[in-house]
Design a protein around this motif. Structure first.
Motif, short mmCIF file in Angstrom:
data_model
loop_
_atom_site.label_atom_id
_atom_site.label_comp_id
_atom_site.label_asym_id
_atom_site.label_seq_id
_atom_site.Cartn_x
_atom_site.Cartn_y
_atom_site.Cartn_z
N PHE A 162 -18.13 -37.34 12.20
CA PHE A 162 -19.24 -38.28 12.09
C PHE A 162 -18.92 -39.65 12.68
CE2 PHE A 162 -20.28 -35.36 8.51
CZ PHE A 162 -21.45 -34.87 9.05
N GLY A 163 -17.63 -40.01 12.69
CA GLY A 163 -17.23 -41.32 13.21
C GLY A 163 -17.23 -41.38 14.72
N ILE A 164 -16.67 -40.36 15.35
CA ILE A 164 -16.58 -40.35 16.81
C ILE A 164 -17.83 -39.73 17.42
CG2 ILE A 164 -15.30 -39.44 18.79
CD1 ILE A 164 -12.79 -39.54 17.08
N GLY A 165 -18.22 -38.59 16.88
CA GLY A 165 -19.40 -37.91 17.41
C GLY A 165 -19.12 -37.24 18.74
N GLY A 166 -20.09 -36.55 19.23
CA GLY A 166 -19.97 -35.89 20.53
C GLY A 166 -18.97 -34.75 20.51
N ARG A 167 -18.54 -34.37 21.69
CA ARG A 167 -17.62 -33.24 21.83
C ARG A 167 -16.25 -33.57 21.25
NH1 ARG A 167 -17.49 -30.59 27.51
NH2 ARG A 167 -19.57 -30.03 26.78
N LEU A 168 -15.75 -34.79 21.47
CA LEU A 168 -14.44 -35.18 20.96
C LEU A 168 -14.43 -35.18 19.43
CD1 LEU A 168 -11.57 -36.17 21.52
CD2 LEU A 168 -12.48 -38.50 21.55
N GLY A 169 -15.49 -35.65 18.82
CA GLY A 169 -15.59 -35.65 17.37
C GLY A 169 -15.62 -34.24 16.80
N THR A 170 -16.35 -33.35 17.48
CA THR A 170 -16.42 -31.96 17.03
C THR A 170 -15.07 -31.28 17.13
OG1 THR A 170 -18.72 -31.84 17.76
CG2 THR A 170 -17.58 -29.76 17.39
N VAL A 171 -14.40 -31.46 18.26
CA VAL A 171 -13.09 -30.85 18.45
C VAL A 171 -12.08 -31.42 17.46
CG1 VAL A 171 -11.15 -30.62 20.07
CG2 VAL A 171 -13.49 -30.27 20.86
N SER A 172 -12.11 -32.72 17.23
CA SER A 172 -11.20 -33.34 16.28
C SER A 172 -11.48 -32.86 14.86
CB SER A 172 -11.33 -34.87 16.32
OG SER A 172 -11.00 -35.36 17.58
N GLY A 173 -12.73 -32.75 14.50
CA GLY A 173 -13.09 -32.26 13.17
C GLY A 173 -12.61 -30.85 12.93
N ILE A 174 -12.83 -29.98 13.90
CA ILE A 174 -12.38 -28.59 13.78
C ILE A 174 -10.86 -28.53 13.76
CG2 ILE A 174 -12.32 -26.37 14.97
CD1 ILE A 174 -15.20 -26.97 15.89
N LEU A 175 -10.21 -29.37 14.56
CA LEU A 175 -8.75 -29.39 14.60
C LEU A 175 -8.16 -29.78 13.24
CD1 LEU A 175 -6.18 -29.24 16.43
CD2 LEU A 175 -6.43 -31.70 16.68
N PHE A 176 -8.69 -30.84 12.63
CA PHE A 176 -8.16 -31.26 11.33
C PHE A 176 -8.48 -30.26 10.23
CE2 PHE A 176 -7.75 -35.46 13.29
CZ PHE A 176 -6.48 -35.80 12.81
N LEU A 177 -9.64 -29.64 10.28
CA LEU A 177 -9.98 -28.60 9.31
C LEU A 177 -9.05 -27.40 9.46
CD1 LEU A 177 -11.97 -27.77 7.07
CD2 LEU A 177 -13.34 -26.70 8.85
N SER A 178 -8.79 -27.00 10.68
CA SER A 178 -7.87 -25.89 10.94
C SER A 178 -6.45 -26.23 10.52
CB SER A 178 -7.88 -25.51 12.41
OG SER A 178 -9.17 -25.14 12.81
N LEU A 179 -6.04 -27.45 10.79
CA LEU A 179 -4.71 -27.90 10.39
C LEU A 179 -4.56 -27.87 8.86
CD1 LEU A 179 -2.02 -29.04 11.44
CD2 LEU A 179 -2.99 -31.31 11.15
N GLY A 180 -5.60 -28.28 8.15
CA GLY A 180 -5.57 -28.22 6.69
C GLY A 180 -5.46 -26.79 6.19
N LEU A 181 -6.16 -25.87 6.84
CA LEU A 181 -6.08 -24.46 6.46
C LEU A 181 -4.68 -23.90 6.72
CD1 LEU A 181 -7.50 -21.87 5.48
CD2 LEU A 181 -8.11 -21.45 7.87
N ILE A 182 -4.11 -24.22 7.86
CA ILE A 182 -2.77 -23.73 8.21
C ILE A 182 -1.73 -24.28 7.24
CG2 ILE A 182 -0.96 -23.84 9.97
CD1 ILE A 182 -3.27 -23.69 12.04
N VAL A 183 -1.81 -25.56 6.95
CA VAL A 183 -0.86 -26.17 6.00
C VAL A 183 -1.03 -25.55 4.62
CG1 VAL A 183 -0.29 -28.31 4.78
CG2 VAL A 183 -0.58 -28.32 7.25
#
Length: 91
Positions: free
Chosen positions: A34-55
């Motif tokens: 929500f802070g960055i928005g656009g494609r970069l925000g979407t990729v960052s959001g999915i990356l951090f969510l995936s990182l949380g799942l992996i951890v």
């Protein structure tokens, strides 16, 4: 019957341990989304969510290798103050 109950408790323990880092990664991912928005925000959001799942999976796996997950969760939930009050140890 008791074996089935033990399996269900073990699965629920795995879920509880995984949810903590997953929730943290989801919150950070949502802030980026929500802070960055656009494609970069979407990729960052999915990356951090995936990182949380992996951890979370790694943490639950490492705890299950060291011992019992239910023992770990019972130690984190335990309240020594209440235990002392029940046993009658007053300082």
């Amino acid at each position: 019957m008791l074996k089935a109950v033990a399996v269900v408790i073990n699965i629920l323990s795995w879920i509880r341990v995984i949810l903590s880092p997953l929730l943290a990664g989801g919150i950070i991912g949502a802030l980026f989304y929500f802070g960055i928005g656009g494609r970069l925000g979407t990729v960052s959001g999915i990356l951090f969510l995936s990182l949380g799942l992996i951890v979370g999976i790694w943490w639950a796996y490492s705890l299950s290798k060291k011992g019992n997950l239910t023992t770990f969760l019972s130690k984190t939930i335990a309240s020594p103050d209440i235990d002392e009050a029940i046993s009658g140890k007053d300082d």
